[in-house]
Write an enzyme that holds these catalytic residues in place. Structure first.
Site, PDB file in Angstrom:
ATOM      1  N   CYS A  43      -1.256 -74.840 -39.272  1.00  9.64           N
ATOM      2  CA  CYS A  43       0.124 -74.479 -38.930  1.00  9.64           C
ATOM      3  C   CYS A  43       1.038 -75.698 -38.964  1.00  9.64           C
ATOM      4  O   CYS A  43       2.090 -75.686 -39.597  1.00  9.64           O
ATOM      5  CB  CYS A  43       0.152 -73.825 -37.553  1.00  9.64           C
ATOM      6  SG  CYS A  43       1.815 -73.437 -37.008  1.00  9.64           S
ATOM      7  N   CYS A  48       2.807 -73.086 -41.274  1.00 14.08           N
ATOM      8  CA  CYS A  48       4.077 -72.584 -40.739  1.00 14.08           C
ATOM      9  C   CYS A  48       5.194 -73.626 -40.672  1.00 14.08           C
ATOM     10  O   CYS A  48       6.317 -73.362 -41.097  1.00 14.08           O
ATOM     11  CB  CYS A  48       3.901 -72.043 -39.321  1.00 14.08           C
ATOM     12  SG  CYS A  48       2.257 -71.561 -38.847  1.00 14.08           S
ATOM     13  N   LYS A  51       6.317 -75.295 -44.025  1.00 12.10           N
ATOM     14  CA  LYS A  51       6.853 -74.159 -44.789  1.00 12.10           C
ATOM     15  C   LYS A  51       8.260 -73.796 -44.314  1.00 12.10           C
ATOM     16  O   LYS A  51       9.182 -73.649 -45.111  1.00 12.10           O
ATOM     17  CB  LYS A  51       5.880 -72.974 -44.621  1.00 12.10           C
ATOM     18  CG  LYS A  51       6.202 -71.713 -45.350  1.00 12.10           C
ATOM     19  CD  LYS A  51       6.906 -70.656 -44.574  1.00 12.10           C
ATOM     20  CE  LYS A  51       6.435 -70.202 -43.247  1.00 12.10           C
ATOM     21  NZ  LYS A  51       5.509 -69.119 -43.203  1.00 12.10           N
ATOM     22  N   TYR A 179       2.425 -62.909 -48.240  1.00 12.59           N
ATOM     23  CA  TYR A 179       3.587 -63.614 -47.703  1.00 12.59           C
ATOM     24  C   TYR A 179       3.656 -65.072 -48.157  1.00 12.59           C
ATOM     25  O   TYR A 179       4.743 -65.591 -48.406  1.00 12.59           O
ATOM     26  CB  TYR A 179       3.664 -63.461 -46.170  1.00 12.59           C
ATOM     27  CG  TYR A 179       2.793 -64.381 -45.362  1.00 12.59           C
ATOM     28  CD1 TYR A 179       3.285 -65.582 -44.865  1.00 12.59           C
ATOM     29  CD2 TYR A 179       1.471 -64.052 -45.054  1.00 12.59           C
ATOM     30  CE1 TYR A 179       2.499 -66.423 -44.108  1.00 12.59           C
ATOM     31  CE2 TYR A 179       0.679 -64.889 -44.291  1.00 12.59           C
ATOM     32  CZ  TYR A 179       1.185 -66.068 -43.821  1.00 12.59           C
ATOM     33  OH  TYR A 179       0.408 -66.901 -43.061  1.00 12.59           O
ATOM     34  N   GLU A 183       6.886 -66.489 -50.069  1.00 14.59           N
ATOM     35  CA  GLU A 183       7.681 -67.531 -49.421  1.00 14.59           C
ATOM     36  C   GLU A 183       7.843 -68.724 -50.347  1.00 14.59           C
ATOM     37  O   GLU A 183       8.953 -69.263 -50.495  1.00 14.59           O
ATOM     38  CB  GLU A 183       7.013 -67.947 -48.101  1.00 14.59           C
ATOM     39  CG  GLU A 183       7.135 -66.871 -47.034  1.00 14.59           C
ATOM     40  CD  GLU A 183       6.372 -67.163 -45.756  1.00 14.59           C
ATOM     41  OE1 GLU A 183       6.624 -66.462 -44.759  1.00 14.59           O
ATOM     42  OE2 GLU A 183       5.524 -68.078 -45.738  1.00 14.59           O
ATOM     43  N   HIS A 438      28.440 -55.972 -31.230  1.00 15.39           N
ATOM     44  CA  HIS A 438      29.232 -55.919 -32.455  1.00 15.39           C
ATOM     45  C   HIS A 438      29.993 -57.226 -32.677  1.00 15.39           C
ATOM     46  O   HIS A 438      30.475 -57.793 -31.699  1.00 15.39           O
ATOM     47  CB  HIS A 438      30.211 -54.741 -32.334  1.00 15.39           C
ATOM     48  CG  HIS A 438      31.016 -54.506 -33.556  1.00 15.39           C
ATOM     49  ND1 HIS A 438      30.469 -53.954 -34.695  1.00 15.39           N
ATOM     50  CD2 HIS A 438      32.323 -54.761 -33.818  1.00 15.39           C
ATOM     51  CE1 HIS A 438      31.421 -53.868 -35.617  1.00 15.39           C
ATOM     52  NE2 HIS A 438      32.560 -54.355 -35.112  1.00 15.39           N
ATOM     53  N   GLU A 443      22.859 -54.371 -34.638  1.00 15.57           N
ATOM     54  CA  GLU A 443      23.411 -53.222 -33.918  1.00 15.57           C
ATOM     55  C   GLU A 443      23.015 -51.903 -34.577  1.00 15.57           C
ATOM     56  O   GLU A 443      22.987 -50.855 -33.930  1.00 15.57           O
ATOM     57  CB  GLU A 443      24.925 -53.320 -33.771  1.00 15.57           C
ATOM     58  CG  GLU A 443      25.716 -53.213 -35.057  1.00 15.57           C
ATOM     59  CD  GLU A 443      27.224 -53.382 -34.833  1.00 15.57           C
ATOM     60  OE1 GLU A 443      27.796 -52.629 -34.039  1.00 15.57           O
ATOM     61  OE2 GLU A 443      27.821 -54.293 -35.444  1.00 15.57           O
TER      62      GLU A 443
HETATM   63  C1  LIG Z   1       1.248 -71.840 -46.120  1.00 21.74           C
HETATM   64  C2  LIG Z   1       0.972 -71.188 -44.797  1.00 21.74           C
HETATM   65  C3  LIG Z   1       2.007 -70.683 -44.051  1.00 21.74           C
HETATM   66  C4  LIG Z   1       1.762 -70.079 -42.827  1.00 21.74           C
HETATM   67  N1  LIG Z   1       2.824 -69.576 -42.130  1.00 21.74           N
HETATM   68  C5  LIG Z   1       2.609 -68.982 -40.930  1.00 21.74           C
HETATM   69  C6  LIG Z   1       3.706 -68.485 -40.164  1.00 21.74           C
HETATM   70  O1  LIG Z   1       4.865 -68.563 -40.595  1.00 21.74           O
HETATM   71  N2  LIG Z   1       3.453 -67.929 -38.976  1.00 21.74           N
HETATM   72  C7  LIG Z   1       2.174 -67.840 -38.467  1.00 21.74           C
HETATM   73  O2  LIG Z   1       2.001 -67.334 -37.353  1.00 21.74           O
HETATM   74  N3  LIG Z   1       1.119 -68.284 -39.182  1.00 21.74           N
HETATM   75  C8  LIG Z   1       1.304 -68.857 -40.386  1.00 21.74           C
HETATM   76  N4  LIG Z   1       0.242 -69.338 -41.100  1.00 21.74           N
HETATM   77  C9  LIG Z   1      -1.118 -69.146 -40.556  1.00 21.74           C
HETATM   78  C10 LIG Z   1      -1.453 -70.197 -39.483  1.00 21.74           C
HETATM   79  O3  LIG Z   1      -1.293 -71.480 -40.030  1.00 21.74           O
HETATM   80  C11 LIG Z   1      -2.876 -69.981 -39.008  1.00 21.74           C
HETATM   81  O4  LIG Z   1      -3.022 -68.656 -38.559  1.00 21.74           O
HETATM   82  C12 LIG Z   1      -3.234 -70.925 -37.845  1.00 21.74           C
HETATM   83  O5  LIG Z   1      -3.062 -72.263 -38.216  1.00 21.74           O
HETATM   84  C13 LIG Z   1      -4.681 -70.665 -37.410  1.00 21.74           C
HETATM   85  O6  LIG Z   1      -5.062 -71.571 -36.404  1.00 21.74           O
HETATM   86  P1  LIG Z   1      -6.587 -71.931 -36.193  1.00 21.74           P
HETATM   87  O7  LIG Z   1      -6.625 -72.756 -34.943  1.00 21.74           O
HETATM   88  O8  LIG Z   1      -7.428 -70.733 -36.250  1.00 21.74           O
HETATM   89  O9  LIG Z   1      -7.017 -72.819 -37.449  1.00 21.74           O
HETATM   90  P2  LIG Z   1      -6.337 -74.061 -38.169  1.00 21.74           P
HETATM   91  O10 LIG Z   1      -4.956 -74.288 -37.722  1.00 21.74           O
HETATM   92  O11 LIG Z   1      -6.575 -73.848 -39.619  1.00 21.74           O
HETATM   93  O12 LIG Z   1      -7.186 -75.294 -37.665  1.00 21.74           O
HETATM   94  C14 LIG Z   1      -8.529 -75.475 -38.018  1.00 21.74           C
HETATM   95  C15 LIG Z   1      -8.820 -76.973 -38.028  1.00 21.74           C
HETATM   96  O13 LIG Z   1     -10.236 -77.162 -38.062  1.00 21.74           O
HETATM   97  C16 LIG Z   1     -10.513 -78.308 -38.848  1.00 21.74           C
HETATM   98  N5  LIG Z   1     -11.928 -78.202 -39.245  1.00 21.74           N
HETATM   99  C17 LIG Z   1     -12.496 -77.270 -40.048  1.00 21.74           C
HETATM  100  N6  LIG Z   1     -13.835 -77.444 -40.098  1.00 21.74           N
HETATM  101  C18 LIG Z   1     -14.108 -78.510 -39.299  1.00 21.74           C
HETATM  102  C19 LIG Z   1     -15.324 -79.175 -38.930  1.00 21.74           C
HETATM  103  N7  LIG Z   1     -16.516 -78.739 -39.352  1.00 21.74           N
HETATM  104  N8  LIG Z   1     -15.248 -80.233 -38.095  1.00 21.74           N
HETATM  105  C20 LIG Z   1     -14.042 -80.679 -37.644  1.00 21.74           C
HETATM  106  N9  LIG Z   1     -12.871 -80.094 -37.949  1.00 21.74           N
HETATM  107  C21 LIG Z   1     -12.914 -79.006 -38.759  1.00 21.74           C
HETATM  108  C22 LIG Z   1      -9.510 -78.202 -39.983  1.00 21.74           C
HETATM  109  O14 LIG Z   1      -9.311 -79.462 -40.597  1.00 21.74           O
HETATM  110  C23 LIG Z   1      -8.278 -77.691 -39.260  1.00 21.74           C
HETATM  111  O15 LIG Z   1      -7.445 -78.737 -38.861  1.00 21.74           O
HETATM  112  C24 LIG Z   1       0.440 -69.972 -42.335  1.00 21.74           C
HETATM  113  C25 LIG Z   1      -0.621 -70.488 -43.078  1.00 21.74           C
HETATM  114  C26 LIG Z   1      -0.365 -71.090 -44.303  1.00 21.74           C
HETATM  115  C27 LIG Z   1      -1.513 -71.632 -45.095  1.00 21.74           C
END
Ligand SMILES: Cc1cc2nc3c(=O)[nH]c(=O)nc-3n(C[C@H](O)[C@H](O)[C@H](O)COP(=O)(O)OP(=O)(O)OC[C@H]3O[C@@H](n4cnc5c(N)ncnc54)[C@H](O)[C@@H]3O)c2cc1C
Length: 462
Positions: A43, A48, A51, A179, A183, A438, A443
């Site tokens: 994110c 997010c 973006k 999306y 986007e 308004h 609205e």
């Molecule tokens: C282009 C794009 C736009 C988006 N826009 C939106 C939006 O507008 N609104 C919204 O709500 N969501 C959006 N999302 C989705 C949102 O980013 C994800 O839903 C959110 O980040 C999920 O969080 P998470 O904690 O599950 O995983 P992540 O945020 O993906 O974090 C996982 C982390 O784990 C780390 N990792 C993985 N494996 C290992 C390992 N073995 N050891 C150590 N570290 C590891 C990774 O490096 C990463 O940093 C978007 C996603 C993308 C790709």
């Protein structure tokens, strides 16, 4: 000596992992969090946040064009992509620092390394060190999925690379109809690229309300974006700095970049899940969890995109918070995943909450549809050819509002507030009793009085 090195080991410093680690530490747990790339996760680093910064920047040209109708003469404007990238990188680095500082301030130990399972209570870090934990939380998120390995797939970029391009492509082909694809299509078009979207289905935004899908497509086409549906990219050839994408319909398209945004997969490769017996969901490949985020192994939990359900930041955060409250705060909380608002930051934006018309008609015997499209007040002066769509779906028996769908400027901001009402099970009468504000676009949501369609299912014959 303590039985385990830590009470909680979190794999992944993204939205969900950071929240869970911070809250658990606040309850006094000894917590370690491993992040192999950059703190903040998808994110903050490549989702997010960057973006949305791109989206904001890409709106400016349209604002300048619209200004003429309001009497402004603006001297030749110019845009510099490297400045955008540099300033975005600065902001993302700032946020990354805040994420790390906040989690450390809470008493969490951050290890900037990859972690994989050794057994159900032990992690191996990239430097060979092992750490034992009473509980382990998998919060490793997801990654772009390029689909089948077509010839030339090595030339294709994903959203990850799109945030770091050295130059703005004059022409870009984007494959995907979800999306993220749309986007980026609007972002690149806003900055001046010639954009073609290629999507294998019959229309973009699969899973969204049909009226929303049609409306967004026509609005994007009005902005000059070419949308080709019913075909896929089968091969990408490179010539110097340019590419030719060959499509399944026999045509080909030249561009300076080819981007795929055709889906994401849970980040589970090489984690050692099989070794410890963590079960996967056979339908979506994500980690299977129960209502408490517990996996098939009692000491291991999973939250966020790695469970591959609702891949949204606020869902990962809620799940992470609830996990920590339940396990370490002795405050059992289950997260309700129903009626979660979502947005598409296309131009114009989409904001949606609740059921689509198709879903509502499948689940309810009597559905009233309230729908309007209208020219936004700004367009009357700017002369821009654009229309807003607003749609409410109402259960004709209980009068409850089942879904709300908006396409237009500010849709995401509007839908966040509407979602409170829909979550509270507000009725159409509640909407009608609310006096309009308004002049706004929103609205219309409280002034639509006559259904544009009524769908009453015939009772099944005895
Ligand atoms: C282009 C794009 C736009 C988006 N826009 C939106 C939006 O507008 N609104 C919204 O709500 N969501 C959006 N999302 C989705 C949102 O980013 C994800 O839903 C959110 O980040 C999920 O969080 P998470 O904690 O599950 O995983 P992540 O945020 O993906 O974090 C996982 C982390 O784990 C780390 N990792 C993985 N494996 C290992 C390992 N073995 N050891 C150590 N570290 C590891 C990774 O490096 C990463 O940093 C978007 C996603 C993308 C790709």
């Amino acid at each position: 000596m303590a039985e385990f090195d830590v009470d909680l080991f979190v794999i992944g410093g993204g939205s969900g992992g950071v929240r869970a680690a911070r809250i658990a530490a606040g309850y006094g747990a000894r917590v370690m969090i491993a992040e192999e790339y950059r703190m903040g996760g998808t994110c903050v680093i490549r989702g997010c946040v960057p973006k949305k910064l791109f989206v904001m920047g890409s709106h400016v040209e349209q604002e300048i064009e619209d200004a003429a109708g309001f009497g402004w003469t603006i001297a030749q404007a110019s845009f510099d992509w490297p400045t955008l990238i540099r300033n975005k990188d600065k902001e993302i680095a700032r946020l990354e620092g805040i994420y790390t500082a906040n989690v450390e301030k809470a008493g969490v130990e951050v290890v900037k390394t990859r972690a994989v399972f050794e057994d159900a209570h032990t992690l191996r870090l990239a430097d060979g060190r092992t750490v034992t934990a009473r509980y382990i939380l998998i919060a490793t998120g997801g990654a772009p999925n390029h689909g089948p390995a077509i010839p030339g797939i090595e030339h294709v970029i994903s959203s990850n690379e799109a945030f770091h391009l050295a130059a703005l492509p004059k022409r870009i082909l984007i494959q995907g109809g979800g999306y993220i694809a749309l986007e980026f299509a609007c972002i690149f078009a806003g900055f001046g690229s010639d954009v073609t979207v290629v999507y294998r289905g019959d229309n973009i935004l699969r899973g969204f309300d049909e009226d929303v899908r049609a409306h967004v497509r026509s609005e994007m086409e009005k902005r000059g974006i070419t949308i080709l549906t019913g075909c896929t990219v089968t091969k990408v050839d490179k010539h110097g700095d340019d590419y030719t994408s060959h499509l399944s319909n026999g045509s080909s398209i030249a561009s300076e970049q080819v981007m795929f945004a055709i889906g994401r997969h849970p980040n589970i490769g090489g984690l050692g899940l099989q070794k410890v017996g963590v079960a996967l969901n056979p339908h979506n490949g994500g980690i299977t969890v129960d209502g408490w985020s517990k996996t098939s192994v009692p000491s291991i939990y999973a939250i966020g995109d790695v469970t591959h359900r609702l891949n949204l930041t606020p869902v990962a955060i809620r799940d992470g918070h609830a996990f920590a409250d339940t396990l370490f705060g002795k405050r059992p909380v289950q997260v309700d995943h129903a009626t979660i608002p979502t947005a598409v930051f296309s131009q114009p934006e989409v904001g949606t909450v609740g059921l689509t018309e198709t879903e509502a008609r499948a689940q309810f015997g009597h559905v009233d549809v309230y729908k309007t499209t209208f020219r936004p007040i700004k367009a009357t002066m700017s002369g821009r050819d654009t229309r807003v769509l607003m749609k409410l779906l109402v259960d004709g028996v209980s009068d409850r509002v089942l879904g709300c769908h908006i396409v237009g400027d500010g849709a995401a901001e509007i839908i966040q507030a509407v979602a409170i009402a829909v979550k509270m099970k507000a009725t159409k009468a509640d909407f009608d009793a609310t006096v309009a504000l308004h002049p706004t676009a929103a609205e219309e949501l409280v002034t639509m009085r006559t259904p544009s369609a009524r769908h009453v299912r015939e009772a099944a014959a005895e």
